[in-house]
Design a protein around this motif. Structure first.
Motif, PDB file in Angstrom:
ATOM      1  N   LEU A  24      32.319  14.641  41.470  1.00 36.66           N
ATOM      2  CA  LEU A  24      32.375  13.295  42.055  1.00 36.66           C
ATOM      3  C   LEU A  24      33.710  13.012  42.724  1.00 36.66           C
ATOM      4  CD1 LEU A  24      30.479  11.362  39.252  1.00 36.66           C
ATOM      5  CD2 LEU A  24      29.647  11.863  41.572  1.00 36.66           C
ATOM      6  N   GLY A  25      34.733  13.761  42.366  1.00 35.53           N
ATOM      7  CA  GLY A  25      36.040  13.582  42.985  1.00 35.53           C
ATOM      8  C   GLY A  25      36.252  14.438  44.220  1.00 35.53           C
ATOM      9  N   VAL A  26      35.519  15.548  44.348  1.00 35.21           N
ATOM     10  CA  VAL A  26      35.768  16.499  45.437  1.00 35.21           C
ATOM     11  C   VAL A  26      34.536  16.741  46.314  1.00 35.21           C
ATOM     12  CG1 VAL A  26      36.438  18.887  45.960  1.00 35.21           C
ATOM     13  CG2 VAL A  26      37.563  17.660  44.093  1.00 35.21           C
ATOM     14  N   ILE A  27      33.434  17.129  45.702  1.00 34.37           N
ATOM     15  CA  ILE A  27      32.257  17.553  46.464  1.00 34.37           C
ATOM     16  C   ILE A  27      31.388  16.368  46.884  1.00 34.37           C
ATOM     17  CG2 ILE A  27      30.186  19.007  46.375  1.00 34.37           C
ATOM     18  CD1 ILE A  27      31.602  20.597  44.116  1.00 34.37           C
ATOM     19  N   PHE A  28      31.320  15.364  46.046  1.00 29.09           N
ATOM     20  CA  PHE A  28      30.402  14.242  46.267  1.00 29.09           C
ATOM     21  C   PHE A  28      31.124  12.906  46.299  1.00 29.09           C
ATOM     22  CE2 PHE A  28      28.133  17.614  43.917  1.00 29.09           C
ATOM     23  CZ  PHE A  28      27.187  17.942  44.878  1.00 29.09           C
ATOM     24  N   ASN A  29      32.387  12.887  46.746  1.00 35.49           N
ATOM     25  CA  ASN A  29      33.207  11.684  46.628  1.00 35.49           C
ATOM     26  C   ASN A  29      32.862  10.576  47.622  1.00 35.49           C
ATOM     27  OD1 ASN A  29      34.221  13.283  48.661  1.00 35.49           O
ATOM     28  ND2 ASN A  29      36.356  12.767  48.274  1.00 35.49           N
ATOM     29  N   HIS A  30      31.906  10.809  48.514  1.00 35.53           N
ATOM     30  CA  HIS A  30      31.396   9.749  49.393  1.00 35.53           C
ATOM     31  C   HIS A  30      29.879   9.707  49.354  1.00 35.53           C
ATOM     32  CE1 HIS A  30      35.359   9.015  51.005  1.00 35.53           C
ATOM     33  NE2 HIS A  30      35.487  10.298  51.259  1.00 35.53           N
ATOM     34  N   SER A  31      29.303  10.447  48.437  1.00 45.32           N
ATOM     35  CA  SER A  31      27.851  10.611  48.410  1.00 45.32           C
ATOM     36  C   SER A  31      27.142   9.401  47.820  1.00 45.32           C
ATOM     37  CB  SER A  31      27.490  11.856  47.605  1.00 45.32           C
ATOM     38  OG  SER A  31      27.796  11.663  46.239  1.00 45.32           O
TER      39      SER A  31
ATOM     40  N   TRP B 243      26.639   7.877  39.162  1.00 44.06           N
ATOM     41  CA  TRP B 243      26.970   8.743  40.310  1.00 44.06           C
ATOM     42  C   TRP B 243      27.455   7.889  41.471  1.00 44.06           C
ATOM     43  CZ3 TRP B 243      26.046  14.168  40.869  1.00 44.06           C
ATOM     44  CH2 TRP B 243      26.269  14.654  42.161  1.00 44.06           C
ATOM     45  N   ASN B 244      26.711   6.847  41.785  1.00 41.36           N
ATOM     46  CA  ASN B 244      27.043   6.009  42.938  1.00 41.36           C
ATOM     47  C   ASN B 244      28.328   5.206  42.747  1.00 41.36           C
ATOM     48  OD1 ASN B 244      24.890   6.946  44.452  1.00 41.36           O
ATOM     49  ND2 ASN B 244      23.520   5.312  43.788  1.00 41.36           N
ATOM     50  N   GLN B 245      28.794   5.112  41.501  1.00 40.97           N
ATOM     51  CA  GLN B 245      30.091   4.485  41.208  1.00 40.97           C
ATOM     52  C   GLN B 245      31.178   5.546  41.017  1.00 40.97           C
ATOM     53  OE1 GLN B 245      29.459   1.889  37.819  1.00 40.97           O
ATOM     54  NE2 GLN B 245      27.640   1.020  38.769  1.00 40.97           N
ATOM     55  N   TYR B 246      30.798   6.819  41.177  1.00 41.87           N
ATOM     56  CA  TYR B 246      31.716   7.967  41.000  1.00 41.87           C
ATOM     57  C   TYR B 246      32.372   7.918  39.623  1.00 41.87           C
ATOM     58  CZ  TYR B 246      30.914   7.500  45.969  1.00 41.87           C
ATOM     59  OH  TYR B 246      30.306   7.339  47.190  1.00 41.87           O
ATOM     60  N   ASP B 247      31.565   7.582  38.633  1.00 41.76           N
ATOM     61  CA  ASP B 247      32.050   7.361  37.278  1.00 41.76           C
ATOM     62  C   ASP B 247      31.499   8.438  36.338  1.00 41.76           C
ATOM     63  OD1 ASP B 247      32.677   6.444  34.719  1.00 41.76           O
ATOM     64  OD2 ASP B 247      32.239   4.347  35.210  1.00 41.76           O
ATOM     65  N   ALA B 248      32.230   9.532  36.208  1.00 40.67           N
ATOM     66  CA  ALA B 248      31.790  10.653  35.375  1.00 40.67           C
ATOM     67  C   ALA B 248      31.713  10.263  33.903  1.00 40.67           C
ATOM     68  CB  ALA B 248      32.720  11.841  35.556  1.00 40.67           C
ATOM     69  N   GLU B 249      32.546   9.343  33.471  1.00 44.45           N
ATOM     70  CA  GLU B 249      32.520   8.898  32.070  1.00 44.45           C
ATOM     71  C   GLU B 249      31.208   8.180  31.765  1.00 44.45           C
ATOM     72  OE1 GLU B 249      35.504   6.206  29.557  1.00 44.45           O
ATOM     73  OE2 GLU B 249      36.497   7.724  30.795  1.00 44.45           O
TER      74      GLU B 249
ATOM     75  N   SER C 221      22.719  11.860  49.800  1.00 39.12           N
ATOM     76  CA  SER C 221      23.271  11.785  51.159  1.00 39.12           C
ATOM     77  C   SER C 221      24.795  11.731  51.087  1.00 39.12           C
ATOM     78  CB  SER C 221      22.728  10.553  51.893  1.00 39.12           C
ATOM     79  OG  SER C 221      23.040   9.365  51.185  1.00 39.12           O
ATOM     80  N   ASN C 222      25.429  12.030  52.197  1.00 34.74           N
ATOM     81  CA  ASN C 222      26.883  11.937  52.370  1.00 34.74           C
ATOM     82  C   ASN C 222      27.691  12.879  51.479  1.00 34.74           C
ATOM     83  OD1 ASN C 222      26.582   9.962  54.352  1.00 34.74           O
ATOM     84  ND2 ASN C 222      26.576   8.340  52.839  1.00 34.74           N
ATOM     85  N   GLN C 223      27.133  14.068  51.213  1.00 30.92           N
ATOM     86  CA  GLN C 223      27.923  15.079  50.505  1.00 30.92           C
ATOM     87  C   GLN C 223      29.135  15.419  51.357  1.00 30.92           C
ATOM     88  OE1 GLN C 223      25.631  18.425  49.151  1.00 30.92           O
ATOM     89  NE2 GLN C 223      27.423  19.737  48.965  1.00 30.92           N
ATOM     90  N   THR C 224      30.245  15.750  50.718  1.00 28.79           N
ATOM     91  CA  THR C 224      31.473  16.094  51.429  1.00 28.79           C
ATOM     92  C   THR C 224      31.250  17.350  52.270  1.00 28.79           C
ATOM     93  OG1 THR C 224      32.775  15.153  49.641  1.00 28.79           O
ATOM     94  CG2 THR C 224      33.928  16.644  51.143  1.00 28.79           C
ATOM     95  N   ALA C 225      31.699  17.306  53.515  1.00 32.11           N
ATOM     96  CA  ALA C 225      31.554  18.445  54.425  1.00 32.11           C
ATOM     97  C   ALA C 225      32.491  19.578  54.018  1.00 32.11           C
ATOM     98  CB  ALA C 225      31.861  18.013  55.856  1.00 32.11           C
ATOM     99  N   LEU C 226      32.037  20.802  54.220  1.00 27.39           N
ATOM    100  CA  LEU C 226      32.887  21.967  53.971  1.00 27.39           C
ATOM    101  C   LEU C 226      33.842  22.193  55.131  1.00 27.39           C
ATOM    102  CD1 LEU C 226      30.629  24.729  52.386  1.00 27.39           C
ATOM    103  CD2 LEU C 226      32.675  23.700  51.418  1.00 27.39           C
ATOM    104  N   ALA C 227      33.396  21.856  56.329  1.00 20.24           N
ATOM    105  CA  ALA C 227      34.220  22.023  57.527  1.00 20.24           C
ATOM    106  C   ALA C 227      34.135  20.750  58.358  1.00 20.24           C
ATOM    107  CB  ALA C 227      33.732  23.219  58.338  1.00 20.24           C
TER     108      ALA C 227
END
Length: 154
Positions: free
Chosen positions: A57-64, A17-23, A90-96
């Protein structure tokens, strides 16, 4: 990471998750695994788990960032176990703009099996932790509110 202990499943999930690596994240699951996310979305196989996390990991949590707080393993047999993991998000992508989401605390349950000496996840479920709350009430507008019935007891 070699998964020689059941708790390595939770560790690899957090690391991927922390590497944004879904594979890498999907690699911990068997082909016909199940995954229920925090809102109750249910994915029925490794490919669906991969696709959902690639999007997330690409859209909602891409800085989490996930941080493992506590892990507990319970062996059912020598080759089957449950792994509970308290995890902070922490650091979930903001909606607004200018409305950053708060830190979230979740509890994962991984059902794992050792196959040829390596632990794999058969099923996983993620629950949002609402400290001090007992359940949710669905409000008239359809939203959910975490509540504690203790304040209503007489």
């Amino acid at each position: 990471m070699t998964r020689t202990l059941p708790e390595h499943i939770a560790e690899q999930f957090v690391a991927a998750w922390n590497q944004y690596d879904a594979e890498q994240l999907a690699a911990i699951f068997v082909d016909d695994a199940d995954f229920v996310n925090v809102t109750g979305l249910w994915w029925h196989n490794k490919e669906a788990i991969y696709q959902a996390h690639a999007y997330g990991l690409g859209v909602i949590f891409n800085h989490s960032k996930l941080e493992s707080k506590r892990t507990k393993v319970r062996y059912i047999t020598d080759d089957i176990a449950t792994v509970h993991a308290r995890i902070r998000l922490s650091n979930q992508t903001a909606l607004a703009e200018n409305v950053p989401p708060h830190i979230r605390n979740t509890l994962f349950l991984f059902v794992v099996q050792k196959i040829d000496g390596i632990w794999f996840c058969l099923a996983a479920q993620n629950a949002e932790v609402q400290s001090g709350k007992e359940t949710f009430i669905k409000k008239e507008d359809g939203s959910l509110e975490a509540v504690n019935y203790g304040k209503f007891k007489k």
